[in-house]
Design a protein around this motif. Structure first.
Motif, PDB file in Angstrom:
ATOM      1  N   CYS A  10      -0.377  -3.926   5.859  1.00 16.90           N
ATOM      2  CA  CYS A  10       0.324  -3.731   4.398  1.00 16.90           C
ATOM      3  C   CYS A  10      -0.088  -4.778   3.707  1.00 16.90           C
ATOM      4  O   CYS A  10      -0.129  -5.964   3.949  1.00 16.90           O
ATOM      5  N   THR A  12       1.606  -4.873   0.369  1.00 17.20           N
ATOM      6  CA  THR A  12       2.596  -4.713  -0.648  1.00 17.20           C
ATOM      7  C   THR A  12       3.251  -5.736  -0.718  1.00 17.20           C
ATOM      8  O   THR A  12       4.177  -6.271   0.424  1.00 17.20           O
ATOM      9  N   CYS A  15       7.187  -6.512   0.837  1.00 18.74           N
ATOM     10  CA  CYS A  15       7.453  -5.708   1.990  1.00 18.74           C
ATOM     11  C   CYS A  15       7.429  -6.729   3.187  1.00 18.74           C
ATOM     12  O   CYS A  15       6.728  -7.447   3.355  1.00 18.74           O
ATOM     13  N   ASN A  17       6.065  -6.164   6.382  1.00 19.49           N
ATOM     14  CA  ASN A  17       5.047  -5.971   7.017  1.00 19.49           C
ATOM     15  C   ASN A  17       3.897  -6.730   6.065  1.00 19.49           C
ATOM     16  O   ASN A  17       2.675  -6.765   6.772  1.00 19.49           O
ATOM     17  N   CYS A  39       2.154   2.159   5.937  1.00 17.91           N
ATOM     18  CA  CYS A  39       3.460   1.144   6.254  1.00 17.91           C
ATOM     19  C   CYS A  39       4.735   2.017   6.145  1.00 17.91           C
ATOM     20  O   CYS A  39       4.957   2.549   5.020  1.00 17.91           O
ATOM     21  N   GLU A  41       7.469   0.735   6.386  1.00 17.79           N
ATOM     22  CA  GLU A  41       8.519   0.038   5.533  1.00 17.79           C
ATOM     23  C   GLU A  41       8.704   0.151   4.119  1.00 17.79           C
ATOM     24  O   GLU A  41       9.485   0.413   3.439  1.00 17.79           O
ATOM     25  N   CYS A  42       7.405   0.232   3.332  1.00 12.05           N
ATOM     26  CA  CYS A  42       7.306   0.474   1.927  1.00 12.05           C
ATOM     27  C   CYS A  42       6.822   1.642   1.732  1.00 12.05           C
ATOM     28  O   CYS A  42       6.587   2.156   0.434  1.00 12.05           O
TER      29      CYS A  42
HETATM   30 ZN   LIG Z   1       4.547  -2.043   3.600  1.00 10.35          ZN
END
Ligand SMILES: [Zn+2]
Ligand SMILES: [Zn+2]
Length: 486
Positions: A10, A12, A15, A17, A39, A41-42
């Motif tokens: 990732c 981002t 985030c 991650n 990813c 998470e985001c």
């Molecule tokens: Zn992410």
């Protein structure tokens, strides 16, 4: 040199991650029509990257920054040197007090005889185009001396950077791409091939104009071709620029649209097909060159207290920067921005800062005005890290001198070594000229060196530079000498 091994993951900001390469955190996906690591998470789909091309390019840059002296110097685990007199031809020698091995260092006089005329010629205003002929040097001798000179100048600049970029400084760096021309080496008729266009990334200090790093997407020794295949640049129809857009915020908006319109975000078509091949080595995708560049830049700036990176508005340049600087982004010692700048000639000049939230990532952009020597400019700044909600009061402090040092540097370089001439030179030679010019620009041709240099260093004396490098490269212990000198 040690580089990050894994570039997928990732990218981002904010985030959890971000920067984490652990594949267990992600799932493979081709939902958006290209191979990606999703990813959860985001929700981002960063395109899949192949690691070997990045590592090969990064190693290639590293080798030109400090030549590999290890066979000479690392004679044992903890070498410690004392001066050991001179050879018959006058080369200084050192002896390791642990293993007793004697090493011969570069000879300042010999190198000065060979290389000083090149430097003197350039300083006297002889064009690089004419230098070999003016000095009546054969191609072979000229090539040998150019290789030695660029190795010396590059090493000296690295030493200067290591000593100057300490805890005390917080550099602002402008990073932008440039297209450099060189000889393709392919036959025109058979390949419909013109000169090669090389995607080049440059990082320049925004305060002083010191050029930290020039790197590009040509891998000269592409022997392990198969593992690099995924990295090859495939020429397509060249993308249109958006420089004609007068308003900088509209420019930012159109740039996002352009990036989203690609088959995948990092698939930049930077040149026409006829410029997209090279005979010796391989032309790799710009995204790989960007990651390699950021790995080196990260190491160059590793000891600084904080870093402000003003990036060209290109998603994979941002991705490469946040991957390289991820720990520093997290502890807020590195801040990333996008920026556009344009001469303000239109009627819609605004006095109040304007702001806009753009892109899938909701990036905040601000437009401010700047006046330089009577000229009006618009600047658009995209805040990538950290995120801000209010128009920043200090935006202008990110532009302490030139608004775009890269443009200044490359305009001057192209005047010094015209693209029409560079088109006849190998990429190896073009890089050598870039190094020489970088040295002259950084250390010699400015009112004072753009970074503080060593007290003993005489920038236009080859003898002084070789002596300095000898001293630094063996980290000579105090002059215990006279007793041990022979
Ligand atoms: Zn992410
Ligand atoms: Zn030793």
């Amino acid at each position: 040199m040690l580089f990050r091994r894994e570039y997928n993951g990732c990218k981002t900001f904010s985030c959890v991650n971000c920067g984490n390469p652990d594949p267990a955190l992600y799932s493979r996906s081709s939902r958006l029509g290209y191979a990606a690591w999703h990813c959860p998470e985001c929700g981002a789909y960063p395109p899949e990257l192949s690691n070997p091309p990045i590592l090969a390019l990064a190693e290639q840059i590293a080798q030109t920054r400090i030549p590999d002296v290890s066979p000479l110097i690392w004679c044992c685990a903890q070498p410690l040197f004392v001066k050991y007199g001179l050879t018959r031809s006058g080369s200084p020698r050192v002896q390791c007090i642990h293993c007793r091995k004697v090493h011969t260092l570069a000879n300042p006089n010999t190198l000065s005889k060979q290389l000083q005329p090149l430097l003197d010629g350039l300083l006297a205003g002889i064009s690089p185009v004419d230098l070999a002929a003016e000095l009546t040097l054969s191609n072979k001798v000229f090539s040998e001396r150019m290789a030695k000179l660029t190795c010396l100048l590059s090493t000296v600049m690295t030493r200067v950077e290591i000593s100057a970029l300490s805890q005390k400084v917080s550099p602002i760096v402008q990073t932008r791409s440039h297209v450099q021309v060189c000889r393709s080496g392919l036959s025109r008729a058979a390949n419909k091939q013109a000169e090669t266009h090389v995607w080049t990334l440059t990082s320049v200090d925004a305060r002083t104009g010191y050029v930290y790093l020039i790197s590009d997407n040509v891998l000269l020794s592409a022997d392990n071709a198969s593992c690099l295949e995924a990295g090859h640049y495939v020429p397509r129809v060249k993308e249109q620029g958006i420089d004609s857009e007068a308003n900088v915020l509209s420019r930012a908006e159109k740039t996002y649209a352009k990036i989203m319109a690609r088959t995948q975000f990092d698939e930049l078509a930077y040149c026409h097909e006829k410029h997209g091949q090279i005979a010796k080595g391989a032309l790799l995708r710009p995204v790989y060159a960007a990651h390699a560049h950021m790995q080196i830049l990260y190491q160059q700036l590793a000891n600084t207290s904080s870093v402000y990176l003003l990036l060209e508005h290109e998603s994979f340049v941002r991705g490469a920067a946040i991957t390289a600087f991820d720990t520093r982004v997290k502890n807020v010692t590195a801040n990333l921005y996008y920026w556009h700048v344009a001469a303000d000639i239109d009627a819609d000049r605004v006095s109040e800062p304007q702001q806009k939230t753009l892109s899938w990532w909701n990036e905040k952009w601000f437009r401010t005005n700047s006046e330089r020597e009577g000229q009006h400019y618009q600047i658009a700044l995209g805040y990538l890290t950290p995120r801000v909600s209010q128009p920043p009061k200090n935006a202008d402090s990110l532009f302490p001198s030139e608004l775009d040092w890269n443009a200044v540097f490359w305009q001057d370089f192209d005047h010094w070594l015209p693209p029409s001439h560079a088109a006849k030179l190998s990429m190896e030679r073009v890089r050598q000229w870039q190094t020489v010019y970088r040295y002259l620009h950084n250390i010699v041709w400015s009112k004072k060196p753009r970074l503080p240099i060593y007290k003993t260093m005489k920038p236009i004396s080859v003898e002084s530079l070789v002596a300095l490098e000898n001293t630094l490269s063996v980290a000579l212990v105090a002059d215990i000498s006279s007793g041990s000198e022979k």
